[in-house]
Design an enzyme around this catalytic site. Sequence first.
Site, PDB file in Angstrom:
ATOM      1  N   LYS A 187       0.842  -1.190   0.000  1.00 18.65           N
ATOM      2  CA  LYS A 187       0.000   0.000   0.000  1.00 18.65           C
ATOM      3  C   LYS A 187       0.877   1.240   0.000  1.00 18.65           C
ATOM      4  O   LYS A 187       1.922   1.262   0.645  1.00 18.65           O
ATOM      5  CB  LYS A 187      -0.910  -0.003   1.233  1.00 18.65           C
ATOM      6  CG  LYS A 187      -1.915  -1.142   1.202  1.00 18.65           C
ATOM      7  CD  LYS A 187      -2.616  -1.331   2.539  1.00 18.65           C
ATOM      8  CE  LYS A 187      -3.495  -2.577   2.484  1.00 18.65           C
ATOM      9  NZ  LYS A 187      -3.815  -3.076   3.839  1.00 18.65           N
ATOM     10  N   GLU A 197     -10.146 -11.107   3.362  1.00 14.65           N
ATOM     11  CA  GLU A 197      -9.424 -11.732   4.463  1.00 14.65           C
ATOM     12  C   GLU A 197      -9.516 -10.877   5.711  1.00 14.65           C
ATOM     13  O   GLU A 197     -10.000  -9.749   5.670  1.00 14.65           O
ATOM     14  CB  GLU A 197      -7.964 -12.012   4.095  1.00 14.65           C
ATOM     15  CG  GLU A 197      -7.230 -10.923   3.376  1.00 14.65           C
ATOM     16  CD  GLU A 197      -5.884 -11.413   2.829  1.00 14.65           C
ATOM     17  OE1 GLU A 197      -4.884 -11.230   3.525  1.00 14.65           O
ATOM     18  OE2 GLU A 197      -5.843 -11.981   1.722  1.00 14.65           O
ATOM     19  N   ARG A 249      -4.003  -7.970  13.329  1.00 17.41           N
ATOM     20  CA  ARG A 249      -2.919  -7.158  13.902  1.00 17.41           C
ATOM     21  C   ARG A 249      -3.291  -5.685  13.820  1.00 17.41           C
ATOM     22  O   ARG A 249      -4.259  -5.315  13.159  1.00 17.41           O
ATOM     23  CB  ARG A 249      -1.648  -7.367  13.076  1.00 17.41           C
ATOM     24  CG  ARG A 249      -1.858  -6.953  11.624  1.00 17.41           C
ATOM     25  CD  ARG A 249      -0.596  -6.952  10.769  1.00 17.41           C
ATOM     26  NE  ARG A 249      -0.858  -6.370   9.461  1.00 17.41           N
ATOM     27  CZ  ARG A 249      -1.355  -7.010   8.410  1.00 17.41           C
ATOM     28  NH1 ARG A 249      -1.648  -8.280   8.485  1.00 17.41           N
ATOM     29  NH2 ARG A 249      -1.579  -6.373   7.276  1.00 17.41           N
TER      30      ARG A 249
HETATM   31  C1  MV4 Z   1      -8.957 -10.822  -5.573  1.00 18.91           C
HETATM   32  C2  MV4 Z   1      -8.919  -9.946  -6.665  1.00 18.91           C
HETATM   33  C3  MV4 Z   1      -9.862 -10.108  -7.660  1.00 18.91           C
HETATM   34  N1  MV4 Z   1     -10.782 -11.096  -7.581  1.00 18.91           N
HETATM   35  N2  MV4 Z   1      -9.902 -11.801  -5.546  1.00 18.91           N
HETATM   36  C4  MV4 Z   1      -4.947  -9.391  -3.436  1.00 18.91           C
HETATM   37  C5  MV4 Z   1      -4.406  -9.822  -2.102  1.00 18.91           C
HETATM   38  C6  MV4 Z   1      -5.542 -10.370  -1.322  1.00 18.91           C
HETATM   39  N3  MV4 Z   1      -5.817  -9.523  -0.188  1.00 18.91           N
HETATM   40  C7  MV4 Z   1      -6.696 -10.425  -2.267  1.00 18.91           C
HETATM   41  N4  MV4 Z   1      -6.292  -9.824  -3.508  1.00 18.91           N
HETATM   42  C8  MV4 Z   1      -7.122  -9.811  -4.574  1.00 18.91           C
HETATM   43  N5  MV4 Z   1      -8.093 -10.748  -4.563  1.00 18.91           N
HETATM   44  C9  MV4 Z   1     -10.762 -11.916  -6.530  1.00 18.91           C
HETATM   45  N6  MV4 Z   1     -11.676 -12.898  -6.480  1.00 18.91           N
HETATM   46  C10 MV4 Z   1      -7.933  -8.964  -6.693  1.00 18.91           C
HETATM   47  C11 MV4 Z   1      -7.021  -8.894  -5.648  1.00 18.91           C
HETATM   48  C12 MV4 Z   1      -6.026  -7.885  -5.815  1.00 18.91           C
HETATM   49  C13 MV4 Z   1      -5.908  -6.825  -4.956  1.00 18.91           C
HETATM   50  C14 MV4 Z   1      -6.714  -6.704  -3.845  1.00 18.91           C
HETATM   51  C15 MV4 Z   1      -6.596  -5.644  -3.000  1.00 18.91           C
HETATM   52  C16 MV4 Z   1      -5.668  -4.656  -3.294  1.00 18.91           C
HETATM   53  C17 MV4 Z   1      -4.845  -4.750  -4.373  1.00 18.91           C
HETATM   54  C18 MV4 Z   1      -4.952  -5.826  -5.213  1.00 18.91           C
HETATM   55  C19 MV4 Z   1      -4.108  -5.912  -6.300  1.00 18.91           C
HETATM   56  C20 MV4 Z   1      -4.198  -6.971  -7.114  1.00 18.91           C
HETATM   57  C21 MV4 Z   1      -5.152  -7.967  -6.882  1.00 18.91           C
END
Ligand code: MV4
Length: 457
Positions: free
Chosen positions: A237, A288, A292
Amino acid sequence: MIEKVLVANRGEIALRVMRACRELGIRTVAVHSTIDADSLHVKFADESVCIGGHLASDSYLNIPRVMAAAEISGADAIHPGYGFLAENAEFADIVTSCELTWIGPSAEIISRMGDKNAARMAAIEAGVPVVPGSEGLVKDADEAVEVAETIGYPVMVKAVAGGGGKGMRPAFDEEQLRSAVVTASNEAQAAFKNGDLYLEKLVQRPRHVEVQILGDLHGNILHLGERDCSIQRRHQKLIEEAPSPAVDEDLRRRMGEAAVRLAKAVDYSSAGTIEFLLDEDGNFYFMEMNTRIQVEHPVTEMVTGLDIVKEQIRIASGEPLRFRQSDITIRGHAIECRVNAEDPARNFAPTPGKIMALHPPGGPGVRLDTHIYADYVVSPHYDSLLGKLICHGEDREEAVARMRRALSEMVIEGVATSIPFHLQVLGDEVFQEGKATTAYIEERMERLKEAMAAAEA
Ligand code: MV4
């Protein structure tokens, strides 16, 4: 009653925890590696213990050495900060077994939420929306293809042990899916020693919106609104804000209620964060749970007026929450820029070295959480975060103006930093309109780079 807290961390978060302790009249113990002997967290603490060499595995990640430091200093509680041992269930379990107070959620919760499939199942159970996907694990490519044909392409393959984007692969057709299953599983096996996978429909250009919660040891749980953390690069981030420009009052209430429902269902205590994806139609899906204190917690503190770290300590001491949901109000807008020792013009390459000069920004609505000082040496052995600049305003426009003003006041000499990048983002119309998604950096970096070069000339 907690009387002495060992802070099992370094850098700005170690200072942040010690500040909370001092305000509560609690003594502090720093642990540090050999190269951190002159670090500010050592000077801030009432006492300190050197626990090993510069490698994290010899010091900040070394459970026996941290426990030995707690023993010899007579600490009665441990705060793990973020990173390092913060989400290590074994460490939380050892701390508790040694009859020390663990300032965080129980080892069982850390372990359960660390399994992304189990967390997803808990969300479903609690009636919290998740992205359509497999019911549990997919055992091989054939099963993945079967699930994909029911939910429809594109899909996302995810590792149950995943984190930070590792073990995650999108697939737009069967061929891509078959290869994604192999690469995601191998990557997860290598990184987490667990290659188990599950499947979700791919959400395209989502926003990352997360809800901060607090739960005490008496079953009271409430939320502190959301943060928008969409501006990320490779799952790091860069800018966070509260509230999200994409969330209205009704959506805030629904996301907050969903977060509290999940936290109640798993009997959560301490500070925690429920991460959601928000799609372009305003639907939100559980991703998720982070068990923390997070880097970006200050934006929530600025808009709620609460001290989340002090609340964590009070909760761990057994005190009930002193407020209810109806007491929580969101006032104004806050933005955080992570100032890293990285060169944004060179693909954010780390720039360790000596800080030759430092001028911190100040004035109304400005907060700087940092451990650096003039002559401090930024080590290549730890993460590149130099500090967090947080600005608050009565509304988003004022917070943006304050951030641009504060960033331009700030001087760090000796190492290249991400400040020029932040100045360009804050001046970018996509950001100003509140329209940035998780694809922002990918879609906008070329322009930002050109603007940085032009600004320097
Ligand atoms: C996803 C998604 C698109 N579709 N799940 C990235 C880490 C984890 N926290 C979940 N993530 C993602 N899950 C589905 N079904 C896209 C991401 C994702 C993302 C999520 C939050 C912030 C930045 C991101 C960058 C790329 C992909």
